[in-house]
Design a protein around this motif. Structure first.
Motif, PDB file in Angstrom:
ATOM      1  N   VAL A   1       0.827  -1.212   0.000  1.00 52.01           N
ATOM      2  CA  VAL A   1       0.000   0.000   0.000  1.00 52.01           C
ATOM      3  C   VAL A   1       0.862   1.264   0.000  1.00 52.01           C
ATOM      4  CG1 VAL A   1      -1.985  -1.125   1.071  1.00 52.01           C
ATOM      5  CG2 VAL A   1      -0.248  -0.032   2.530  1.00 52.01           C
ATOM      6  N   GLY A   2       2.071   1.164  -0.491  1.00 49.80           N
ATOM      7  CA  GLY A   2       2.959   2.322  -0.534  1.00 49.80           C
ATOM      8  C   GLY A   2       2.339   3.470  -1.311  1.00 49.80           C
ATOM      9  N   GLY A   3       2.317   4.662  -0.707  1.00 52.49           N
ATOM     10  CA  GLY A   3       1.812   5.860  -1.368  1.00 52.49           C
ATOM     11  C   GLY A   3       0.304   5.954  -1.462  1.00 52.49           C
ATOM     12  N   LEU A   4      -0.436   5.045  -0.814  1.00 48.99           N
ATOM     13  CA  LEU A   4      -1.896   5.030  -0.912  1.00 48.99           C
ATOM     14  C   LEU A   4      -2.549   5.616   0.338  1.00 48.99           C
ATOM     15  CD1 LEU A   4      -2.507   1.449  -2.390  1.00 48.99           C
ATOM     16  CD2 LEU A   4      -2.131   3.608  -3.611  1.00 48.99           C
ATOM     17  N   ARG A   5      -3.819   6.016   0.166  1.00 52.66           N
ATOM     18  CA  ARG A   5      -4.653   6.426   1.294  1.00 52.66           C
ATOM     19  C   ARG A   5      -5.309   5.166   1.872  1.00 52.66           C
ATOM     20  NH1 ARG A   5      -8.837   9.945  -1.717  1.00 52.66           N
ATOM     21  NH2 ARG A   5      -8.597   8.091  -3.045  1.00 52.66           N
ATOM     22  N   VAL A   6      -5.091   4.910   3.151  1.00 56.88           N
ATOM     23  CA  VAL A   6      -5.515   3.643   3.754  1.00 56.88           C
ATOM     24  C   VAL A   6      -6.393   3.910   4.971  1.00 56.88           C
ATOM     25  CG1 VAL A   6      -4.740   1.486   4.812  1.00 56.88           C
ATOM     26  CG2 VAL A   6      -3.398   2.525   2.963  1.00 56.88           C
ATOM     27  N   ILE A   7      -7.451   3.112   5.104  1.00 55.80           N
ATOM     28  CA  ILE A   7      -8.259   3.091   6.322  1.00 55.80           C
ATOM     29  C   ILE A   7      -8.064   1.731   6.993  1.00 55.80           C
ATOM     30  CG2 ILE A   7     -10.571   3.232   7.320  1.00 55.80           C
ATOM     31  CD1 ILE A   7     -11.412   4.838   4.840  1.00 55.80           C
ATOM     32  N   ASP A   8      -7.684   1.739   8.249  1.00 55.61           N
ATOM     33  CA  ASP A   8      -7.534   0.510   9.033  1.00 55.61           C
ATOM     34  C   ASP A   8      -8.745   0.399   9.941  1.00 55.61           C
ATOM     35  OD1 ASP A   8      -6.537  -1.764  10.248  1.00 55.61           O
ATOM     36  OD2 ASP A   8      -5.163  -0.676  11.563  1.00 55.61           O
ATOM     37  N   MET A   9      -9.729  -0.374   9.488  1.00 58.88           N
ATOM     38  CA  MET A   9     -10.980  -0.504  10.224  1.00 58.88           C
ATOM     39  C   MET A   9     -10.808  -1.450  11.418  1.00 58.88           C
ATOM     40  SD  MET A   9     -13.463   1.294   8.932  1.00 58.88           S
ATOM     41  CE  MET A   9     -14.220   1.966   7.438  1.00 58.88           C
ATOM     42  N   ALA A  10     -11.464  -1.109  12.539  1.00 57.71           N
ATOM     43  CA  ALA A  10     -11.361  -1.886  13.779  1.00 57.71           C
ATOM     44  C   ALA A  10      -9.897  -2.052  14.158  1.00 57.71           C
ATOM     45  CB  ALA A  10     -12.053  -3.245  13.638  1.00 57.71           C
ATOM     46  N   CYS A  11      -9.204  -0.932  14.248  1.00 59.17           N
ATOM     47  CA  CYS A  11      -7.741  -0.929  14.405  1.00 59.17           C
ATOM     48  C   CYS A  11      -7.282  -1.311  15.801  1.00 59.17           C
ATOM     49  CB  CYS A  11      -7.178   0.438  14.034  1.00 59.17           C
ATOM     50  SG  CYS A  11      -7.651   1.764  15.169  1.00 59.17           S
ATOM     51  N   GLY A  12      -8.194  -1.322  16.780  1.00 60.19           N
ATOM     52  CA  GLY A  12      -7.822  -1.743  18.124  1.00 60.19           C
ATOM     53  C   GLY A  12      -6.749  -0.863  18.745  1.00 60.19           C
TER      54      GLY A  12
ATOM     55  N   ASP B   1     -15.131   5.671  15.844  1.00 60.16           N
ATOM     56  CA  ASP B   1     -16.348   5.540  15.052  1.00 60.16           C
ATOM     57  C   ASP B   1     -16.623   4.058  14.830  1.00 60.16           C
ATOM     58  OD1 ASP B   1     -18.576   6.137  13.527  1.00 60.16           O
ATOM     59  OD2 ASP B   1     -17.518   7.544  12.204  1.00 60.16           O
ATOM     60  N   LEU B   2     -17.817   3.760  14.379  1.00 58.25           N
ATOM     61  CA  LEU B   2     -18.179   2.405  13.991  1.00 58.25           C
ATOM     62  C   LEU B   2     -17.705   2.141  12.569  1.00 58.25           C
ATOM     63  CD1 LEU B   2     -21.859   2.369  15.306  1.00 58.25           C
ATOM     64  CD2 LEU B   2     -19.886   1.265  16.382  1.00 58.25           C
ATOM     65  N   ILE B   3     -17.350   0.912  12.275  1.00 57.43           N
ATOM     66  CA  ILE B   3     -16.908   0.600  10.918  1.00 57.43           C
ATOM     67  C   ILE B   3     -18.036   0.809   9.915  1.00 57.43           C
ATOM     68  CG2 ILE B   3     -15.167  -1.037  11.731  1.00 57.43           C
ATOM     69  CD1 ILE B   3     -17.159  -3.265  10.744  1.00 57.43           C
ATOM     70  N   GLU B   4     -19.280   0.670  10.371  1.00 52.48           N
ATOM     71  CA  GLU B   4     -20.424   0.810   9.472  1.00 52.48           C
ATOM     72  C   GLU B   4     -20.715   2.255   9.118  1.00 52.48           C
ATOM     73  OE1 GLU B   4     -21.017  -2.875  12.032  1.00 52.48           O
ATOM     74  OE2 GLU B   4     -20.497  -0.764  12.382  1.00 52.48           O
ATOM     75  N   THR B   5     -20.252   3.195   9.939  1.00 54.79           N
ATOM     76  CA  THR B   5     -20.621   4.596   9.711  1.00 54.79           C
ATOM     77  C   THR B   5     -19.446   5.480   9.317  1.00 54.79           C
ATOM     78  OG1 THR B   5     -20.421   5.035  12.095  1.00 54.79           O
ATOM     79  CG2 THR B   5     -22.600   4.478  11.247  1.00 54.79           C
ATOM     80  N   PHE B   6     -18.214   5.049   9.578  1.00 53.74           N
ATOM     81  CA  PHE B   6     -17.087   5.884   9.173  1.00 53.74           C
ATOM     82  C   PHE B   6     -17.015   5.924   7.656  1.00 53.74           C
ATOM     83  CE2 PHE B   6     -12.732   6.709   7.897  1.00 53.74           C
ATOM     84  CZ  PHE B   6     -12.484   7.880   8.591  1.00 53.74           C
ATOM     85  N   SER B   7     -16.919   7.127   7.111  1.00 46.41           N
ATOM     86  CA  SER B   7     -16.941   7.281   5.657  1.00 46.41           C
ATOM     87  C   SER B   7     -15.932   8.327   5.221  1.00 46.41           C
ATOM     88  CB  SER B   7     -18.347   7.687   5.197  1.00 46.41           C
ATOM     89  OG  SER B   7     -18.411   7.788   3.797  1.00 46.41           O
ATOM     90  N   GLU B   8     -14.971   7.867   4.429  1.00 46.29           N
ATOM     91  CA  GLU B   8     -13.942   8.747   3.882  1.00 46.29           C
ATOM     92  C   GLU B   8     -13.339   8.038   2.672  1.00 46.29           C
ATOM     93  OE1 GLU B   8      -9.606   9.994   5.462  1.00 46.29           O
ATOM     94  OE2 GLU B   8     -11.283  10.765   6.672  1.00 46.29           O
ATOM     95  N   PRO B   9     -13.159   8.733   1.557  1.00 51.59           N
ATOM     96  CA  PRO B   9     -12.580   8.068   0.384  1.00 51.59           C
ATOM     97  C   PRO B   9     -11.187   7.513   0.696  1.00 51.59           C
ATOM     98  CG  PRO B   9     -13.470  10.217  -0.195  1.00 51.59           C
ATOM     99  CD  PRO B   9     -13.476  10.144   1.295  1.00 51.59           C
ATOM    100  N   ALA B  10     -10.885   6.344   0.131  1.00 52.79           N
ATOM    101  CA  ALA B  10      -9.592   5.710   0.364  1.00 52.79           C
ATOM    102  C   ALA B  10      -9.218   4.884  -0.857  1.00 52.79           C
ATOM    103  CB  ALA B  10      -9.651   4.825   1.604  1.00 52.79           C
ATOM    104  N   ASP B  11      -7.939   4.574  -0.940  1.00 54.68           N
ATOM    105  CA  ASP B  11      -7.453   3.670  -1.981  1.00 54.68           C
ATOM    106  C   ASP B  11      -7.489   2.226  -1.507  1.00 54.68           C
ATOM    107  OD1 ASP B  11      -6.643   5.853  -3.743  1.00 54.68           O
ATOM    108  OD2 ASP B  11      -5.038   6.202  -2.283  1.00 54.68           O
ATOM    109  N   ALA B  12      -7.402   2.037  -0.188  1.00 54.73           N
ATOM    110  CA  ALA B  12      -7.395   0.685   0.373  1.00 54.73           C
ATOM    111  C   ALA B  12      -8.025   0.704   1.758  1.00 54.73           C
ATOM    112  CB  ALA B  12      -5.973   0.133   0.459  1.00 54.73           C
TER     113      ALA B  12
ATOM    114  N   GLY C   1     -10.175   0.143  -6.274  1.00 54.70           N
ATOM    115  CA  GLY C   1      -9.577   0.155  -4.941  1.00 54.70           C
ATOM    116  C   GLY C   1      -9.459  -1.252  -4.369  1.00 54.70           C
ATOM    117  N   MET C   2      -8.687  -1.381  -3.298  1.00 56.10           N
ATOM    118  CA  MET C   2      -8.398  -2.693  -2.714  1.00 56.10           C
ATOM    119  C   MET C   2      -8.937  -2.782  -1.286  1.00 56.10           C
ATOM    120  SD  MET C   2      -6.773  -4.064  -5.241  1.00 56.10           S
ATOM    121  CE  MET C   2      -6.130  -5.557  -4.487  1.00 56.10           C
ATOM    122  N   VAL C   3      -9.422  -3.961  -0.938  1.00 56.92           N
ATOM    123  CA  VAL C   3      -9.835  -4.243   0.436  1.00 56.92           C
ATOM    124  C   VAL C   3      -9.097  -5.501   0.895  1.00 56.92           C
ATOM    125  CG1 VAL C   3     -11.747  -4.835   1.969  1.00 56.92           C
ATOM    126  CG2 VAL C   3     -12.095  -3.171   0.129  1.00 56.92           C
TER     127      VAL C   3
END
Length: 257
Positions: free
Chosen positions: A50-61, A103-114, A142-144
């Motif tokens: 994911v080098g150089g990408l915008r990333v969201i780490d959901m349920a990051c603990g 936030d909850l994973i179901e409601t957090f919303s922001e554009p991302a690449d991964a 995009g990638m998940v």
């Protein structure tokens, strides 16, 4: 001993230690090191992709995985609803391209690449809705990245599932792949396996090690050394075709929207 008796050691000044509850994996708990390294190796594997990408780490603990991803990504947002984990992550992991949102994973919303969502889908009542949400966040191309434990290696022999009270559904390889393919145009499935010292230990168990160390009085000394010494190099990720995924510890899916 109950997991709740374990707490993180040697935290930086001003960072409250988290307690091990069984719901999430933590660094800095020697007794938890096997599980921490088992999760960390997957975060490191994804970070290399994911080098150089915008990333969201959901349920990051606790936040350690978000911090690993931030080492290569353009930006990382770690999302978790737990207030203690969120405050700990914000206090401990700081860099210009990393932030944490409660936030909850179901409601957090922001554009991302991964989107990265590891070892959590088994906790969800409606995993399909979460995958649709993630697909919408990354958009076309995009990638998940998803991971989940293999019920066949997690549950006791002969049992349909483990006794983990946090898990709603535990997957076999074909079940996990079917779930992913219902929501993504492309899915590549990988398996996580023991390597090096853990592979040697696995073979020793098959040869009867568990009947030897108690008789010799070595149990506490051996595992007091062995468990904290486990590293990410004691695990290996292998793609379908190079390994029998039904025997994997965990499944990792790379999904393209």
């Amino acid at each position: 001993m109950s997991a709740s008796l374990y707490q993180q050691r040697d935290q930086p000044d001003g960072v409250p230690p988290l307690e091990l509850t069984g719901e999430r994996t933590l660094p800095d708990v020697p007794e938890e090191n096997y599980w921490f390294r088992r999760h960390l190796v997957v975060y490191q594997w994804i970070a290399a992709r994911v080098g150089g990408l915008r990333v969201i780490d959901m349920a990051c603990g606790e936040g350690y995985g978000s911090d690993v991803l931030a080492g290569s990504a353009a930006s990382v947002v770690g999302v978790d609803a737990n207030p203690e984990a969120h405050e700990h992550a914000r206090a401990r992991y700081r860099s210009a391209n990393l932030r944490f949102e409660r936030d909850l994973i179901e409601t957090f919303s922001e554009p991302a690449d991964a989107v990265v969502f590891l070892q959590t889908i088994e906790h969800l009542q409606d995993p399909g809705a979460a995958l649709e949400h993630f697909r919408g966040l990354v958009g076309r191309g995009g990638m998940v990245y998803l991971s989940t434990p293999n019920v066949r290696t997690l549950a006791p022999k002969g049992a349909e599932r483990s006794d983990n009270p946090w898990h709603v559904h535990e997957y076999r390889a074909h079940e996990f792949e079917r779930l992913c393919r219902a929501h993504f145009s492309s899915v590549a499935l990988f398996g996580l396996f023991h390597a090096r010292r853990l592979r040697a230990h696995e073979l020793a168990l098959r040869l009867g090690w568990d009947s030897v160390h108690p008789r010799l009085g070595l149990t506490e000394r051996f595992y007091g050394w062995f468990t904290p010494a486990i590293s990410v190099t004691d695990f290996a990720l292998r793609p379908r075709g190079q390994a029998d995924l039904e025997r994997a510890l965990d499944f990792v899916a790379v999904c393209r929207a």
